[in-house]
Write a protein that holds these residues in place. Structure first.
Motif, short mmCIF file in Angstrom:
data_model
loop_
_atom_site.label_atom_id
_atom_site.label_comp_id
_atom_site.label_asym_id
_atom_site.label_seq_id
_atom_site.Cartn_x
_atom_site.Cartn_y
_atom_site.Cartn_z
N ASP A 200 0.83 -1.19 0.00
CA ASP A 200 0.00 0.00 0.00
C ASP A 200 0.88 1.25 0.00
O ASP A 200 2.02 1.22 0.47
CB ASP A 200 -0.91 0.01 1.24
CG ASP A 200 -1.94 -1.11 1.19
OD1 ASP A 200 -2.55 -1.31 0.12
OD2 ASP A 200 -2.13 -1.79 2.22
N SER A 201 0.32 2.35 -0.50
CA SER A 201 1.06 3.60 -0.59
C SER A 201 0.32 4.71 0.15
O SER A 201 -0.88 4.60 0.43
CB SER A 201 1.26 4.00 -2.05
OG SER A 201 1.94 2.99 -2.76
N ALA A 202 1.05 5.77 0.45
CA ALA A 202 0.46 6.93 1.11
C ALA A 202 1.23 8.19 0.73
O ALA A 202 2.38 8.12 0.31
CB ALA A 202 0.46 6.74 2.63
N LEU A 203 0.58 9.32 0.90
CA LEU A 203 1.20 10.61 0.64
C LEU A 203 1.66 11.22 1.96
O LEU A 203 0.93 11.22 2.95
CB LEU A 203 0.21 11.55 -0.04
CG LEU A 203 -0.22 11.18 -1.45
CD1 LEU A 203 -1.40 12.04 -1.89
CD2 LEU A 203 0.94 11.32 -2.43
N VAL A 204 2.88 11.74 1.95
CA VAL A 204 3.45 12.42 3.11
C VAL A 204 3.78 13.85 2.72
O VAL A 204 4.45 14.08 1.71
CB VAL A 204 4.73 11.71 3.61
CG1 VAL A 204 5.38 12.52 4.75
CG2 VAL A 204 4.41 10.31 4.08
N SER A 205 3.29 14.80 3.50
CA SER A 205 3.64 16.20 3.25
C SER A 205 4.71 16.63 4.24
O SER A 205 4.83 16.07 5.34
CB SER A 205 2.41 17.11 3.39
OG SER A 205 2.02 17.23 4.75
N PHE A 206 5.48 17.61 3.83
CA PHE A 206 6.58 18.09 4.68
C PHE A 206 6.67 19.61 4.57
O PHE A 206 6.51 20.17 3.48
CB PHE A 206 7.91 17.48 4.23
CG PHE A 206 9.11 18.08 4.89
CD1 PHE A 206 9.54 17.63 6.13
CD2 PHE A 206 9.79 19.14 4.30
CE1 PHE A 206 10.64 18.22 6.76
CE2 PHE A 206 10.89 19.73 4.91
CZ PHE A 206 11.30 19.27 6.15
#
Length: 286
Positions: A200-206
């Motif tokens: 599974d994948s996910a978006l990470v903001s920084f």
């Protein structure tokens, strides 16, 4: 307006180039235009922004970023894919050709002076096996990067965004926190990729923030972090014995930093680790 790539276009380009996606390069291409639009929206980029894209692949996200009006420098390690990207942009977003640059590079070796302009934003679908090293390298090499939105394996996203005390908190969490704040913002379904990945994948903001300490350098702090998590089950007094020269001295340095020597590394913030590193220069007699 750029014409985004769908499943048929992705497969057509792959066939044209005789590309067989490899696990070694983490090649899973996004073929869903709605996912691309959502990534671009969440990244917050727009006209006038300078964007660094890592791993553009066949150009799905590249076209979405260019459609926002941003200037895009894409870094692609695969020479076959890199060579095709300019033609894809010309065919599907001709008005954006002047805003696009591609470099055939390993992102882990990218230098600031190789880019046409200092990027303010990183937007990328990162190969899962090198995601954290790539992000850390780029944050260190490109101080102009103010924010990022990266797509990574869910487990990697959890580690990147974890806070102290979390089961997934560890070296990646602390080192990324040195540069700013990471948040896991959204899951990404497997079905939007070709080939379909088995994870599974996910978006990470920084968002970049002020460093937690001005009197100690990054490498000194990271040395403490590496030592603290090398033996997770040990107390900091024991885990930092090699770094400090002995368990006794580690205990004294920890107390000087205001930290209980019986604490474990996963309980500390990046500011705590910086405080320990600052005490490294205390004379051994302390």
């Amino acid at each position: 307006m750029a014409q985004l790539l769908g499943p048929a276009e992705i497969r057509g380009l792959a066939a044209e180039l005789d590309v067989r996606p490899t696990k070694k390069l983490g090649q899973n291409f996004v073929h869903d235009p709605n996912t691309v639009r959502r990534i671009v929206e969440l990244s917050g980029v727009g006209a006038g922004d300078s964007v660094l894209e890592v791993g553009p692949g066949l150009g799905s996200l590249t076209l979405g970023l260019l459609a926002s009006g941003a200037e895009v420098a894409a870094v692609e390690i695969d020479p076959v894919l890199a060579a095709r990207l300019p033609a894809t942009v010309e065919e599907r977003a001709p008005e954006a050709v002047s805003r696009f640059t591609v470099l055939t590079r390993d992102a882990l070796k990218l230098r600031a002076d190789e880019l046409p302009a200092p990027p303010s934003t990183l937007v990328a679908n990162l190969p899962y096996n090198v995601a954290v090293p790539v992000v850390l390298h780029l944050l260190a090499e490109l101080p102009s990067l103010e924010r990022a939105l990266v797509m990574v394996q869910t487990e990697v996203a959890d580690r990147m965004a974890a806070g102290p005390g979390s089961r997934t908190y560890g070296v990646p969490s602390v080192k990324i926190a040195w540069y700013g704040r990471a948040r896991k913002v959204a899951p990404v379904p497997r079905s939007v990729f070709w080939p379909v990945p088995n994870v599974d994948s996910a978006l990470v903001s920084f968002e970049r923030a002020e460093k937690p300490a001005s009197s100690v350098d990054r490498d000194s702090v990271f040395a403490v972090v590496d030592a603290a998590f090398a033996q997770r089950r040990k107390t900091l007094r024991a885990a930092l014995a090699g770094w400090a020269g002995s368990a006794d001295r580690a205990g004294k340095l920890l107390r000087a930093a205001g930290i209980d020597p019986a604490t474990r590394g996963e309980q500390l913030t990046v500011t705590d680790f910086a405080a320990i590193a600052e005490c490294e220069g205390v004379p051994p007699s302390v």
